[in-house]
Write a protein that holds these residues in place. Structure first.
Motif, PDB file in Angstrom:
ATOM      1  N   ILE A 174      13.702 -21.433 -15.853  1.00 12.97           N
ATOM      2  CA  ILE A 174      13.644 -20.487 -14.714  1.00 12.97           C
ATOM      3  C   ILE A 174      14.667 -19.360 -14.826  1.00 12.97           C
ATOM      4  CG2 ILE A 174      13.202 -20.445 -12.232  1.00 12.97           C
ATOM      5  CD1 ILE A 174      13.937 -23.405 -12.159  1.00 12.97           C
ATOM      6  N   GLY A 175      15.282 -19.140 -15.982  1.00 11.54           N
ATOM      7  CA  GLY A 175      16.368 -18.154 -16.103  1.00 11.54           C
ATOM      8  C   GLY A 175      16.087 -16.830 -15.407  1.00 11.54           C
ATOM      9  N   VAL A 176      17.147 -16.125 -15.046  1.00 13.85           N
ATOM     10  CA  VAL A 176      16.960 -14.832 -14.398  1.00 13.85           C
ATOM     11  C   VAL A 176      16.228 -13.897 -15.349  1.00 13.85           C
ATOM     12  CG1 VAL A 176      18.114 -12.780 -13.508  1.00 13.85           C
ATOM     13  CG2 VAL A 176      18.993 -15.053 -12.961  1.00 13.85           C
ATOM     14  N   LYS A 177      15.157 -13.342 -14.892  1.00 14.05           N
ATOM     15  CA  LYS A 177      14.401 -12.421 -15.738  1.00 14.05           C
ATOM     16  C   LYS A 177      14.014 -11.194 -14.929  1.00 14.05           C
ATOM     17  CE  LYS A 177      10.260 -15.178 -14.899  1.00 14.05           C
ATOM     18  NZ  LYS A 177      10.875 -15.741 -13.689  1.00 14.05           N
ATOM     19  N   LYS A 178      13.392 -10.277 -15.645  1.00 21.47           N
ATOM     20  CA  LYS A 178      12.944  -9.028 -15.018  1.00 21.47           C
ATOM     21  C   LYS A 178      12.272  -9.294 -13.665  1.00 21.47           C
ATOM     22  CE  LYS A 178       9.882  -5.432 -16.706  1.00 21.47           C
ATOM     23  NZ  LYS A 178       9.407  -4.846 -17.964  1.00 21.47           N
ATOM     24  N   GLY A 179      12.695  -8.590 -12.672  1.00 25.51           N
ATOM     25  CA  GLY A 179      12.052  -8.710 -11.368  1.00 25.51           C
ATOM     26  C   GLY A 179      12.679  -9.727 -10.431  1.00 25.51           C
ATOM     27  N   ASP A 180      13.534 -10.615 -10.957  1.00 25.62           N
ATOM     28  CA  ASP A 180      14.183 -11.598 -10.086  1.00 25.62           C
ATOM     29  C   ASP A 180      15.329 -10.955  -9.313  1.00 25.62           C
ATOM     30  OD1 ASP A 180      12.572 -13.621 -10.954  1.00 25.62           O
ATOM     31  OD2 ASP A 180      13.983 -14.327 -12.489  1.00 25.62           O
ATOM     32  N   ALA A 181      15.567 -11.471  -8.119  1.00 27.56           N
ATOM     33  CA  ALA A 181      16.689 -10.958  -7.328  1.00 27.56           C
ATOM     34  C   ALA A 181      17.965 -11.750  -7.613  1.00 27.56           C
ATOM     35  CB  ALA A 181      16.345 -11.031  -5.849  1.00 27.56           C
ATOM     36  N   VAL A 182      19.098 -11.051  -7.566  1.00 27.57           N
ATOM     37  CA  VAL A 182      20.409 -11.688  -7.702  1.00 27.57           C
ATOM     38  C   VAL A 182      21.284 -11.133  -6.593  1.00 27.57           C
ATOM     39  CG1 VAL A 182      22.485 -11.823  -9.129  1.00 27.57           C
ATOM     40  CG2 VAL A 182      20.236 -11.922 -10.218  1.00 27.57           C
ATOM     41  N   ASP A 224      16.020 -13.806   3.002  1.00 32.05           N
ATOM     42  CA  ASP A 224      15.046 -12.717   2.899  1.00 32.05           C
ATOM     43  C   ASP A 224      14.645 -12.429   1.456  1.00 32.05           C
ATOM     44  OD1 ASP A 224      13.594 -10.697   4.587  1.00 32.05           O
ATOM     45  OD2 ASP A 224      14.567  -9.320   3.184  1.00 32.05           O
ATOM     46  N   CYS A 225      15.606 -12.431   0.515  1.00 32.42           N
ATOM     47  CA  CYS A 225      15.241 -11.997  -0.849  1.00 32.42           C
ATOM     48  C   CYS A 225      15.199 -13.133  -1.869  1.00 32.42           C
ATOM     49  CB  CYS A 225      16.144 -10.859  -1.330  1.00 32.42           C
ATOM     50  SG  CYS A 225      17.789 -11.374  -1.838  1.00 32.42           S
ATOM     51  N   LYS A 226      15.529 -14.345  -1.477  1.00 31.37           N
ATOM     52  CA  LYS A 226      15.419 -15.534  -2.339  1.00 31.37           C
ATOM     53  C   LYS A 226      15.930 -15.304  -3.757  1.00 31.37           C
ATOM     54  CE  LYS A 226      11.388 -16.723   0.395  1.00 31.37           C
ATOM     55  NZ  LYS A 226      11.596 -15.496   1.205  1.00 31.37           N
ATOM     56  N   PRO A 227      17.220 -15.092  -3.909  1.00 34.44           N
ATOM     57  CA  PRO A 227      17.763 -14.757  -5.237  1.00 34.44           C
ATOM     58  C   PRO A 227      17.784 -15.961  -6.179  1.00 34.44           C
ATOM     59  CG  PRO A 227      19.541 -15.085  -3.680  1.00 34.44           C
ATOM     60  CD  PRO A 227      18.275 -15.183  -2.885  1.00 34.44           C
ATOM     61  N   LYS A 228      17.800 -15.674  -7.488  1.00 33.82           N
ATOM     62  CA  LYS A 228      17.914 -16.720  -8.503  1.00 33.82           C
ATOM     63  C   LYS A 228      19.343 -17.229  -8.589  1.00 33.82           C
ATOM     64  CE  LYS A 228      14.025 -17.845 -10.122  1.00 33.82           C
ATOM     65  NZ  LYS A 228      13.223 -17.117 -11.094  1.00 33.82           N
ATOM     66  N   ALA A 229      20.286 -16.387  -8.239  1.00 39.39           N
ATOM     67  CA  ALA A 229      21.689 -16.799  -8.315  1.00 39.39           C
ATOM     68  C   ALA A 229      22.506 -15.971  -7.338  1.00 39.39           C
ATOM     69  CB  ALA A 229      22.220 -16.570  -9.732  1.00 39.39           C
TER      70      ALA A 229
END
Ligand code: ATP
Ligand code: MG
Length: 690
Positions: A174-182, A224-229
C-alpha cells in the motif's frame, strides 16, 4: 492627441471582454483624482530597474494576457521543464458558468511535468547548486542552519525514497503513491518544505495542517482526506513555550480512528531543541523516527512525472469563517502562476534575499515560501519562531542578519525599529491594510524608499490576483491597485450586474487563471454553490471591493463583514481605517451586532497606542473621528477597549470570535486553537462591561 489615442487603444478591450479600468491619468503622468497628498509615487531609480517599469509596459502585457491568454501563458510556461508539452490546441478550457453545466477549469492539459523537478533539479542544472536555498532561523537566538539547492535536493530525495520504500515495507503493497494524500503537521523546520517537495516529487498530494491547530481540527482534516501517512515532530519551541505536538497528533489519531479513518504510519521528527525521544509517547507499530530512517537512503531519486491537471496539494482554508474547505490545487497551472506572480509582484532579481513571515501551514507558505520563490531560484529565509520573541525587534534583527531585500508579511504583524538598510520591496497580505498602517510601513519600515506590494488573493486563487507591480505605477496607501496578468476582476451589484467606473460592490473574477483551485476536495457541489452560484457566470471571491476614479481597487473586507445599519451598507474596513487614523488608536476591529432600531449596530474593538489610557473623553473623540471621516450613520454604537485583539498566528483578526463576544454569546466562541494568544479572549470578555 496621438498620445491620447494610444492610451485609448490600450485601455479598451475587444468587445465581450469588457473595459479595463481607466489608467489614463497614470499614463499621462497627470495627478490622480484622489487627494493629492495621498499619492506615493515610486522612485525613478526603482522603476528604471523594475521588470515592469511603467504603466504602458504593464498595459501592453496585461492586454495581451487578456486578449490572448493561451499565447501569453504558453510563452511563460515554455520556460519551464515539461517532459511532454501540453496540447497546443487547448492551452486552457474553462466553464465558470453554472448555467452551462459543471464548473470546470483546466490549464496545460496533456502537459507532463513535476514541480519539484522544476524548483530544484532545473535550478541546479542552471548553475545554482551552490546557491543558498534556505536560511533557517530557529526560535532561539543563535540557532540557525543553511541548505544550498544541492543539499536541499539531496534531503528531498532521501525523504522521497523513504516515502516509497519504507511504507511499502510496513504496509506491504500500500506504499504512498501518486494521488495518495499525506498530512504534514510540522512547525517551521526545514523538514516542512522538504516533506512538501518530496510529496510533489512522487506525485503524492500533500495536505499541510498548520501546527497550531487543535487535535479536533487535525482529526477533522484527517477524516476528510484519509491520508496514507501523517508526518509530524515530537515538540516545538515557540517563544518561551514548548508545545507537545506529538500528544496532539496522538489524540487526533484516536479521534479519527473513532471516525473510521485509521493511520498506519506516523513519521515523527525528533526536534531535540524542544524535547528528547525518551520523553516522547510512542506507539511502536505505528510511529517511526524520521532521523532513524530517512538519512539511510540514497540522495538521488527519480521523479514521478505527473499530468498538469494531477492534484498537487489540498489545503484547508484558515477557517476564519465556518467549516474548513479542502481547497484543491493541481500541478501545471499552479506552478506557472506562483512562479510568475512571485517574480513580478516582488520584482524578483537573482541577488535578492527573500523573507516571508507566513507559516507553510497557510497558502502564503505554499505559494510564497516554498513553490514561487524556489521555482525562481530565490534564497528564502525560514523562521521557526514568533515575531515578538525574545522581543519585538526580532523581525528587524532577522532582516539585518540575512540582509533581507524582499520582506512579505501580514499588516497586523508590523512592528518597529532597526536599520533595515537592505530592504527593497515590502509585501503585505491577509487583511486590508489601512492607510495609516500603510504609511507607517512605507515611511518607517521602508524609509520611504521601498514600494509596497499589497497583495490581494486567497487560498482559492493559488496566487496574487490584485497587486501592485513595484515600480510600475504610483501607489495609493491602502489600495491593492490593479489586477495581475490574466486576471479580469469585476465588481457586481447585488443582482450580479457588472458595474463600471467608480463603484463599490462584490468582487468577482470573470475568467479562469492558471492558479485557480479546481474543486473542494470531495465536494464539487459545495465548490459550485459557494463560489459560482452567488453570481452566475463569475467566480465570487466573498470580498467587497470598490474602484476609484483612477481605476485603483480597494478591498473592503469580507462581504459577511459588511454591516447594514438602517439600510446603509458599511464595510468594516472603512470604519476601522477611520478609527486607526485617530493618533491614539493603534488597531481596530469592527463587527456588527443586532440592534433593535437600526437592524445592525456597529461594535468596535480598539487597542490604544502604548502609554495611552482609555477614557470617556477618548471614547468620544474616537467616535467623532468616524463621524467626521465617514458620516454620522457609521458612528460606532459601542467602543470596547481591547488590550489585544484575537489573531491567528498568520496575523488575521478572528472577527468570528469578536462577533460572539460583542453579542454576548460567550459559550459559542468555537475553535480558538489557532489563536496566537488565547488569553486575549478572556481579557476581552472581562472588559465587556466596563
Ligand atoms: P476562510 O475562507 O476559511 O474563512 P480566509 O478567507 O481567512 O479563511 P485565506 O484564503 O487565507 O483564508 O484569506 C483570504 C482572504 O484574506 C481574502 O478573501 C480577503 O478577505 C483577505 N485578504 C487577503 N489579502 C488581502 C489584502 N491584500 N487586502 C485585503 N484583504 C485581504
Ligand atoms: Mg476565505
Amino acid at each position: 492627441t496621438n498620445h491620447l489615442r494610444h492610451v485609448e487603444s490600450l485601455t479598451t478591450l475587444p468587445s465581450g471582454a469588457g473595459k479595463i479600468f481607466p489608467l489614463n491619468a497614470v499614463i499621462l503622468g497627470e495627478a490622480l483624482a484622489s487627494e493629492e497628498d495621498d499619492l506615493i509615487f515610486s522612485n525613478k531609480d526603482f522603476s528604471n530597474q523594475a521588470h515592469v517599469s511603467s504603466p504602458q509596459k504593464y498595459l501592453e502585457m496585461y492586454k495581451r494576457s487578456i486578449v490572448d491568454p493561451a499565447g501569453f501563458w504558453s510563452d511563460i510556461a515554455s520556460q519551464f521543464y515539461w517532459k511532454q508539452r501540453w496540447d497546443e490546441h487547448c492551452v486552457y478550457s474553462e466553464n465558470l458558468d453554472v448555467r452551462n453545466g459543471d464548473i470546470k477549469i483546466q490549464w496545460f492539459k496533456g502537459g507532463v511535468t513535476n514541480i519539484c523537478y522544476n524548483a530544484l533539479d532545473m535550478n541546479i542544472q542552471a548553475g545554482l547548486g551552490d546557491k543558498t536555498a534556505f536560511f533557517w532561523e530557529g526560535n532561539d537566538l543563535g540557532k540557525g542552519a543553511t541548505l544550498t539547492f544541492n543539499q536541499l535536493l539531496s534531503k528531498v530525495c532521501q525523504f522521497t525514497l523513504f516515502a516509497h520504500a519504507q511504507l511499502a515495507n510496513y504496509l506491504k503493497d500500500i506504499g504512498v503513491k501518486k494521488g495518495d494524500a499525506v498530512i504534514i503537521y510540522l512547525p517551521m523546520l526545514m523538514e516542512l518544505p522538504i516533506a512538501m517537495l518530496a510529496c510533489a516529487r512522487i506525485g503524492a498530494v500533500h495536505s499541510v495542517v498548520f501546527a497550531g491547530f487543535s487535535s479536533e481540527s487535525l482529526s477533522q482534516r484527517i477524516v476528510d482526506c484519509k491520508p496514507k501517512a501523517v508526518i509530524t515532530c515530537n515538540a516545538v519551541r515557540r517563544g518561551s513555550k514548548v508545545l507537545n505536538l506529538k500528544d496532539i497528533v496522538d489524540s487526533a489519531l484516536v479521534e479519527s480512528t473513532n471516525n473510521g479513518v485509521s493511520i498506519d504510519v506516523c513519521l515523527t521528527y525528533e526536534n531535540q531543541s524542544a524535547m528528547t525521544r525518551e520523553t516522547t509517547k510512542w506507539q511502536i507499530d505505528r510511529d517511526v523516527w524520521w532521523q532513524d530512517i530517512v538519512s539511510k537512503y540514497p540522495t538521488t531519486c527519480e521523479v514521478e512525472w505527473v499530468d498538469a491537471e494531477d492534484p498537487l496539494f489540498l489545503l484547508y482554508t484558515s477557517g476564519s469563517t465556518g467549516k474548513p474547505k479542502g481547497v484543491l490545487h493541481t500541478t501545471g497551472g499552479y506552478m506557472i502562476y506562483t512562479a510568475t506572480t512571485f517574480k513580478y509582484a516582488f520584482d524578483y532579481k537573482p541577488s535578492d534575499i527573500y523573507w516571508c513571515t507566513a507559516d507553510c501551514g497557510w497558502i502564503t507558505g505554499h505559494s510564497y515560501v516554498t513553490y514561487g520563490p524556489l521555482l525562481n531560484g530565490s534564497t528564502v529565509v525560514l523562521f521557526e519562531g514568533a515575531p515578538n520573541y525574545p522581543d519585538s525587534g526580532r523581525c528587524w534583527d532577522i532582516v539585518d542578519k540575512y540582509k533581507v531585500t524582499l520582506f512579505y508579511t501580514a499588516p497586523t504583524l508590523f512592528v518597529n525599529r532597526y536599520s533595515r538598510k537592505s530592504l527593497r520591496v515590502l509585501g503585505s497580505v491577509g487583511e486590508p491594510i489601512n492607510p495609516s498602517a500603510w504609511r507607517w510601513f512605507y515611511n518607517v519600515v521602508g524609509d520611504s524608499r521601498c514600494p509596497i506590494s499589497d497583495t490581494w488573493w486567497q487560498t482559492e486563487t493559488g496566487g496574487f490576483m490584485i497587486t501592485p507591480l513595484p515600480g510600475a505605477w504610483p501607489q495609493k496607501p491602502g489600495s491593492a491597485t490593479f489586477p495581475f496578468f490574466g486576471v479580469l476582476p469585476i465588481i457586481v451589484d447585488e443582482k450580479g450586474n457588472e458595474i463600471e467606473g467608480e463603484c463599490s460592490g462584490y468582487l468577482c473574477i470573470k475568467n479562469s487563471w492558471p492558479g485557480a483551485f479546481r474543486t473542494l476536495y470531495g465536494d464539487h457541489e459545495r465548490y459550485e454553490t459557494t463560489y459560482f452560484k452567488p453570481f452566475p457566470g463569475y467566480y465570487f471571491s466573498g470580498d467587497g471591493c470598490s474602484r476609484d476614479k483612477d481605476g485603483y481597487h480597494w478591498l473592503t473586507g469580507r462581504v459577511d463583514d459588511v454591516i447594514n445599519v438602517s439600510g446603509h451598507r458599511i464595510g468594516t474596513a472603512e470604519v476601522e481605517s477611520a478609527l486607526v487614523s485617530h493618533p491614539q488608536c493603534a488597531e481596530a476591529a469592527v463587527v456588527g451586532v443586532e440592534h433593535e432600531v437600526k437592524g445592525q449596530g456597529i461594535y468596535a474593538f480598539v487597542t490604544l497606542v502604548g502609554g495611552v489610557h482609555y477614557s470617556e473623553e477618548l471614547r468620544k473623540s474616537l467616535i467623532l473621528s468616524v463621524r467626521k471621516q465617514i458620516g454620522a450613520f457609521a458612528a460606532p454604537d459601542r467602543i470596547h477597549w481591547a488590550p489585544g485583539l484575537p489573531k491567528t498566528r498568520s496575523g488575521k483578526i478572528m472577527r468570528r470570535i469578536l462577533r460572539k463576544i460583542a453579542s454576548g454569546q460567550l459559550n459559542e466562541l468555537g475553535d480558538t486553537s489557532t489563536l496566537a494568544e488565547p488569553s486575549v479572549v478572556d481579557q476581552l470578555i472581562a472588559l465587556r462591561d466596563t
